[in-house]
Motif scaffolding. Structure first.
Motif, mmCIF file in Angstrom:
data_model
loop_
_atom_site.group_PDB
_atom_site.id
_atom_site.type_symbol
_atom_site.label_atom_id
_atom_site.label_comp_id
_atom_site.label_asym_id
_atom_site.label_seq_id
_atom_site.Cartn_x
_atom_site.Cartn_y
_atom_site.Cartn_z
ATOM 1 N N UNK A 190 -1.816 111.067 32.717
ATOM 2 C CA UNK A 190 -2.960 111.944 32.934
ATOM 3 C C UNK A 190 -4.084 111.535 31.998
ATOM 4 N N UNK A 191 -5.311 111.488 32.539
ATOM 5 C CA UNK A 191 -6.477 111.179 31.729
ATOM 6 C C UNK A 191 -7.520 112.279 31.865
ATOM 7 N N UNK A 192 -8.056 112.686 30.721
ATOM 8 C CA UNK A 192 -9.147 113.652 30.671
ATOM 9 C C UNK A 192 -10.156 113.164 29.641
ATOM 10 N N UNK A 193 -11.421 113.563 29.763
ATOM 11 C CA UNK A 193 -12.437 113.087 28.820
ATOM 12 C C UNK A 193 -12.039 113.358 27.370
ATOM 13 N N UNK A 194 -12.160 112.343 26.527
ATOM 14 C CA UNK A 194 -11.902 112.496 25.104
ATOM 15 C C UNK A 194 -10.447 112.370 24.690
ATOM 16 N N UNK A 195 -9.518 112.500 25.629
ATOM 17 C CA UNK A 195 -8.095 112.482 25.273
ATOM 18 C C UNK A 195 -7.594 111.050 25.120
ATOM 19 N N UNK A 196 -6.584 110.888 24.270
ATOM 20 C CA UNK A 196 -5.975 109.573 24.043
ATOM 21 C C UNK A 196 -4.458 109.614 24.075
ATOM 22 N N UNK A 197 -3.870 110.805 24.072
ATOM 23 C CA UNK A 197 -2.416 110.908 23.915
ATOM 24 C C UNK A 197 -1.704 111.494 25.137
ATOM 25 N N UNK A 198 -2.400 111.619 26.260
ATOM 26 C CA UNK A 198 -1.822 112.321 27.407
ATOM 27 C C UNK A 198 -1.239 111.380 28.466
ATOM 28 N N UNK A 199 -1.246 110.089 28.218
ATOM 29 C CA UNK A 199 -0.737 109.143 29.208
ATOM 30 C C UNK A 199 0.716 108.787 28.904
#
Length: 430
Positions: free
Chosen positions: A1-10
């Motif tokens: 999962x990708x959302x703006x600003x995130x780096x740890x959700x994939x």
């Protein structure tokens, strides 16, 4: 999962989590874990960060692997999260309290059989909470919208739910009863929703709710939206919130992703041809002489009869209608699709004249490659009612009764003819 600003959700998070757990145990091989029991948590935090950072810097193999789709490695993400602890001492205090609780119950548990696994779990829990705090803060900075760590967790739950629903839809034969429960109807054939679910943005809120409800019957445990936990209380009765979150995830993934895009393979050739064609058109207009029709110009109000000697050539014979209806139904299109699409063909356009010898599916394949599945110029009769787009290459091959490789070959041959025609026109005008 990708959302703006995130780096740890994939998916790379799993490797980050494992590396942090492994290096934390390495750090406490040098530092006595009893340090976590001391009241001076600032000192223990400083010693831990120094020791685990040294271990992370020495990590090879797993640490060099990709941690997300933005180019961050596993070790870079892990190290950033460790340093984040220094800015959030409350999380470290919570870890020390948890370790103290286990120590009060079991004594020096880390020295007992299986104790290392329990200590590692404490650090896994610490970083699982910390990553959502970091990503929710970065999401707020990127979007200007409020986002709590719990909401970030909800995004991830919905992403997981959508992928699980897609898996069930793909294996609908093996999961007939559960797929029927998710769709809210009896399923005895491949559901059209299985083909429509191409990304998380296509997932429907009611599917997620029914999927969660179905888990107790088909998985043995209540689904995330049907437990006693209050974590998702705001979503349980708000399908509109679920729908909005699904769209947001899907929209950003489409915006930020360059993977699995078939059009990328053709973009160079298509762009070069369209640039060349528009240049020919510009030269024609500059000379104040009529130029060739635009490919986008699908309809022409007054086509010249001489350019279209057989205006009904595309329309099928009445005797052939049953076969064509069966072909359309076999690829999940309306029985009258070919007849309707043929009647909407722009016979007076330049592109149509150049492709007069090609079948309608081949012509639609050309437009699909050059202009994409959606374009304002497409007649509604050309579109698949289920998707609002041109049929896929697989559907067009089925309509034409040929294999997919053969359709690709005929499509590319037609495009080559269009390129040659554009070149010839340019030379004539030059």
């Amino acid at each position: 999962m990708r959302l703006p600003g995130t780096r740890y959700q994939e998916h790379g998070w799993e490797q980050v989590r494992k590396l942090l757990g492994h290096c934390s145990l390495q750090a406490f091989a040098r530092v006595d874990p009893a340090l976590l029991l001391e009241p001076d948590t600032a000192t223990s935090l400083s010693l831990y960060v120094e020791a685990v950072a040294r271990a992370l810097h020495g990590a090879r193999g797993r640490g060099a692997a990709a941690g997300n789709s933005y180019g961050d490695t596993v070790s870079e993400l892990a190290l950033a999260l460790v340093y984040e602890l220094q800015a959030r001492p409350g999380d470290w205090d919570a870890l020390c309290a948890a370790v103290s609780g286990e120590h009060a119950r079991l004594g020096r548990f880390w020295a007992q059989p299986g104790g290392e696994a329990l200590l590692r779990k404490k650090f896994n829990d610490l970083y699982a909470v910390l990553r959502d705090k970091v990503d929710s803060d970065n999401y707020q900075a990127a979007c200007g919208r409020p986002c709590s760590p719990n909401r970030m967790y909800a995004y991830r739950m919905l992403d997981t739910a959508c992928h699980e629903i897609a898996r069930l839809f793909e294996g609908w034969r093996e999961h007939l009863a559960q797929v029927g429960a998710i769709l809210g109807r009896e399923v005895d054939a491949m559901p059209i929703e299985a083909r429509q679910l191409r990304s998380i943005a296509d997932c429907r809120a009611e599917w997620v709710l029914r999927w969660s409800e179905s888990l107790e019957a088909f998985g043995g445990a209540p689904g995330p939206l049907h437990t006693r936990s209050k974590r998702f209380a705001s979503l349980k009765t708000s399908p509109e919130k679920i729908a909005a979150m699904l769209r947001e995830i899907g929209d950003y993934e489409q915006l930020s992703s360059n993977r699995d895009q078939d059009w990328l393979h053709d973009a160079g050739d298509a762009a070069a041809w369209l640039d060349d064609y528009l240049r020919v058109l510009g030269e024609s207009e500059a000379a104040s002489t009529p130029g060739p029709d635009l490919v986008l110009e699908m309809r022409q109000e007054e086509p010249e009869p001489i350019d279209d000697p057989e205006p009904d050539a595309d329309l099928p014979d009445e005797a052939d209608l049953p076969r064509l209806a069966a072909a359309a139904q076999s690829v999940s299109l309306p029985p009258s699709y070919l007849q309707s699409a043929a009647s909407a063909q722009a016979r007076g356009s330049w592109a149509a004249r150049e492709m007069a010898g090609d079948t309608l599916p081949v012509r639609l394949a050309v437009y699909l490659k050059l202009l994409g599945p959606v374009d304002d110029s497409y007649p509604s009769e050309w579109l698949d009612p289920a998707t609002g787009e041109l049929p896929t290459m697989q559907q067009l091959a089925g309509l034409d009764g040929i294999s997919l490789p053969t359709l690709r070959k005929r499509r590319d041959t037609a495009i080559a003819r269009l390129q040659d025609a554009a070149t010839a026109t340019r030379e004539e005008k030059g």
